[in-house]
Design an enzyme around this catalytic site. Structure first.
Site, PDB file in Angstrom:
ATOM      1  N   HIS A   1     -37.974 -46.267   8.014  1.00 37.66           N
ATOM      2  CA  HIS A   1     -37.798 -47.786   8.603  1.00 37.66           C
ATOM      3  C   HIS A   1     -38.839 -48.295   9.342  1.00 37.66           C
ATOM      4  O   HIS A   1     -38.918 -49.295   9.686  1.00 37.66           O
ATOM      5  CB  HIS A   1     -36.343 -48.352   8.746  1.00 37.66           C
TER       6      HIS A   1
ATOM      7  N   ASP B   1     -35.901 -49.509   2.122  1.00 39.36           N
ATOM      8  CA  ASP B   1     -36.800 -49.107   3.218  1.00 39.36           C
ATOM      9  C   ASP B   1     -38.018 -48.463   2.995  1.00 39.36           C
ATOM     10  O   ASP B   1     -38.167 -48.043   1.749  1.00 39.36           O
ATOM     11  CB  ASP B   1     -35.952 -48.348   4.454  1.00 39.36           C
TER      12      ASP B   1
ATOM     13  N   ARG C   1     -32.591 -46.017   2.266  1.00 39.33           N
ATOM     14  CA  ARG C   1     -31.618 -47.212   3.043  1.00 39.33           C
ATOM     15  C   ARG C   1     -31.648 -48.206   1.655  1.00 39.33           C
ATOM     16  O   ARG C   1     -32.290 -48.613   0.849  1.00 39.33           O
ATOM     17  CB  ARG C   1     -32.424 -47.718   4.066  1.00 39.33           C
TER      18      ARG C   1
HETATM   19  C1  G16 Z   1     -32.261 -41.879   9.946  1.00 41.57           C
HETATM   20  C2  G16 Z   1     -31.036 -40.914   9.782  1.00 41.57           C
HETATM   21  C3  G16 Z   1     -29.660 -41.544   9.666  1.00 41.57           C
HETATM   22  C4  G16 Z   1     -29.490 -42.443  10.833  1.00 41.57           C
HETATM   23  C5  G16 Z   1     -30.826 -43.362  11.278  1.00 41.57           C
HETATM   24  C6  G16 Z   1     -30.598 -44.092  12.579  1.00 41.57           C
HETATM   25  O1  G16 Z   1     -32.438 -42.620   8.880  1.00 41.57           O
HETATM   26  O2  G16 Z   1     -31.275 -40.086   8.498  1.00 41.57           O
HETATM   27  O3  G16 Z   1     -28.863 -40.606   9.612  1.00 41.57           O
HETATM   28  O4  G16 Z   1     -28.441 -43.196  10.826  1.00 41.57           O
HETATM   29  O5  G16 Z   1     -31.873 -42.519  11.275  1.00 41.57           O
HETATM   30  O6  G16 Z   1     -30.546 -43.064  13.693  1.00 41.57           O
HETATM   31  P1  G16 Z   1     -30.850 -43.531  15.102  1.00 41.57           P
HETATM   32  O7  G16 Z   1     -29.731 -44.280  15.387  1.00 41.57           O
HETATM   33  O8  G16 Z   1     -30.792 -42.096  15.790  1.00 41.57           O
HETATM   34  O9  G16 Z   1     -32.173 -44.292  15.091  1.00 41.57           O
HETATM   35  P2  G16 Z   1     -33.679 -42.978   8.297  1.00 41.57           P
HETATM   36  O10 G16 Z   1     -33.582 -43.868   7.258  1.00 41.57           O
HETATM   37  O11 G16 Z   1     -34.778 -43.631   9.469  1.00 41.57           O
HETATM   38  O12 G16 Z   1     -34.187 -41.507   8.127  1.00 41.57           O
END
Ligand code: G16
Length: 543
Positions: free
Chosen positions: A114, A277, A282
């Protein structure tokens, strides 16, 4: 065939975070930076000679350069075959699907999810294991340790592969297959959902807008929603993957998906809205003038799963990350199935899914998924909702409101304070930790605090333990405040404050969320000394 061995020096800071290594593009562009990390991955694995590796990414700036490098390093390492998505593209859930379907040894996914893209944006890389899911901490820690000792890496000296032409290409003794990034995934979706019923929904005039935010979900959404399910052309917006996401911040939440939220408001709005995303794992779900929180979305999907062919036999269990609201816990209790509470990070769901102990998983950070792959899956969540709507014949708002009337409502919000100096953020967390033993059992303001702790998780499958996964204050009525530092940012630190209050089934469910949470918000700011320590009087993002 020439394999070169090149000297290098370790780079500090190559420890994977919540989901792989994420840094500014300019950091990845330093000579040897990517190569070191890739060599560290290969050096941490065993038994892959002659095996298949899957490679692809979300198409952001630097994706193509990185793919070519990884192909040449995979050849030098001794892989037998690499499956790579055309154009170097594979959404994260599609990569997981391809790894599983083709029995690959593992995969390398290029994405900063994202986070914004472009030359000044972010880039990322992570390794997924043979079950299709993110490598567990044991492996990511081994990769990090190796990255700190490297003195050389190996790479084939060969011409670049034509990534834009489907086909098979030899590369230094290895075979590269450029595959359609969508077809395996589309086939899997058709095995899970009632496409005839969703097609009939669209034929009846049901209107949808899917915002791909200029990122990789576009080709998947175009094919599934418009080509296969008959949503009119134009239902998918921002559907062409661009290296800078067209300037979008590809984070599907109320702060960044403002175009879609605008489209879904007013009397002529479509019936259903969704966004995904950068790497399409997401999802955000909207009805007309109605935003579904990710925690509620997970609970609604769990409660209605038997309406969908792929889950007709019911769920073995559900899992949510600790900061995610407890809405799904109530559904699990009602269904008589297990509910697991894991640390933030999709990798923690892998063992539960592999062991058959959970079928659906979800996180407050707009991630929902199931045992069909080992990643969260944005387009899957959209199809799940469409299938529910087609069967129930009700609007998004009615489905959620009926859910609250049955199970009660978990008012829920996350407040992010971004770009905090790392020292200040660490100081704030240390200050909170130092208060924990005194807070448990105390009444602070209007809130009797039942539990105050630092969440630790013991994996019920392999017994591994993860400490310091977020500070929890749990009130006697079940309301919660959780504090964590993000593990996915690339600039300074981001403090996340998660707020939750439960209003029972018989209660008033019409309050504005921030109003319903006002007392908890004030308490959180006071206990953590947020303004004093960060200088920030208000969060930068509220979801
Ligand atoms: C990643 C992880 C998710 C997590 C999110 C936010 O998502 O795969 O499990 O919930 O980051 O993590 P943090 O709060 O540590 O920033 P993605 O979609 O960025 O791969």
């Amino acid at each position: 065939m020439t394999i070169q061995t090149l000297s290098t020096q370790a780079f500090a800071g190559q420890r994977p975070g919540t989901s792989g290594l994420r840094k500014k593009v300019t950091v990845f562009q330093q000579p040897h930076y990517l190569e070191n990390f890739v060599q560290a991955i290969f050096d941490s694995l065993e038994g892959f000679a002659g095996q298949t590796l899957v490679v692809g990414g979300d198409g952001r700036f630097h994706n193509r350069v990185a793919v070519q490098t990884i192909l040449k390093m995979a050849a030098a390492a001794g892989f037998g075959r690499v499956l790579v998505g055309k154009g170097g593209l594979l959404s994260t859930p599609a990569a997981s699907c391809v790894i599983r379907k083709h029995g690959a040894f593992g995969g390398i996914i290029l994405s900063a999810s994202h986070n914004p893209g472009g030359p000044d944006g972010d880039f990322g890389i992570k390794y997924n294991i043979g079950n299709g899911g993110p490598a567990p901490e044991k492996i990511t820690e081994a990769i990090y340790a190796r990255s700190q000792q490297l003195t050389e890496y190996r790479i084939a000296k060969a011409a670049d592969i034509n990534l834009d032409q489907l086909g098979q290409y030899p590369l230094a003794g290895m075979l590269v297959e450029v595959i359609d990034p969508v077809s395996d995934y589309a086939e899997l979706m058709q095995s899970l959902f009632d496409f005839d019923r969703i097609r009939a929904l669209f034929a009846s005039g049901f209107r949808l807008r899917f915002d791909a935010m200029g990122a990789v979900s576009g080709p998947y959404a175009h094919h599934l929603l418009e080509n296969l399910l008959g949503a009119p052309a134009g239902s998918v917006i921002n559907g062409t993957p661009l290296e800078d996401f067209g300037g979008h911040h590809p984070d599907p939440n109320p702060a960044h998906a403002t175009e879609l939220i605008g489209l879904l408001s007013g009397p002529d709005a479509p019936d259903f809205g969704a966004a995904s995303d950068g790497d399409a794992d997401r999802n955000m779900i909207l009805g007309r003038d109605f935003i579904v929180t990710p925690s509620d979305s997970l609970a609604v999907l769990a409660a209605n799963a038997k309406l969908v062919p792929g889950y007709r036999d019911g769920l073995t269990g559900v899992a949510r990350s600790m900061p995610t609201s407890t809405a799904v816990d109530r559904v699990a209790a009602d269904l008589g199935i297990a509910c697991f509470e894991t640390p933030t990070g999709w990798k923690f769901f892998g063992n539960l899914l592999d062991a058959g102990r959970a079928t659906l998983c979800g996180e407050e950070s707009y991630g929902t998924g199931s045992n069909h792959v080992r990643e969260k899956d944005g387009v899957w969540a959209v199809l799940f909702w469409l299938n529910l709507i087609a069967v129930r014949g009700q609007s998004v708002a009615t489905i959620v409101q009926e859910h609250w009337a049955r199970y009660g409502r978990n008012y829920y919000s996350r407040h992010d304070y971004e770009g905090i100096a790392t020292d200040a953020a660490d100081g704030l967390m240390a200050h909170l930790r130092s208060q924990l033993s005194a807070l448990a059992g105390q009444t602070v303001g209007d809130f009797p605090i039942a539990t105050a702790d630092d969440f630790a998780y013991t994996d019920p499958v392999d017994g591994s333990v993860s400490h310091k996964q977020g500070i929890r204050l749990i009130m006697q009525d079940g309301s919660r405040i959780v504090f964590r530092l993000s593990g996915t940012g690339t600039e300074g630190a981001t403090l996340r404050v998660y707020l939750e209050r439960y209003e029972p089934a018989s209660g008033n469910h019409q309050l504005d969320t921030q109003t319903a949470l006002a007392g908890l918000i004030t308490l959180a700011r006071r206990l953590a000394q947020i303004e004093e320590r960060t200088g920030m009087a208000a969060p930068t993002v509220v979801t």
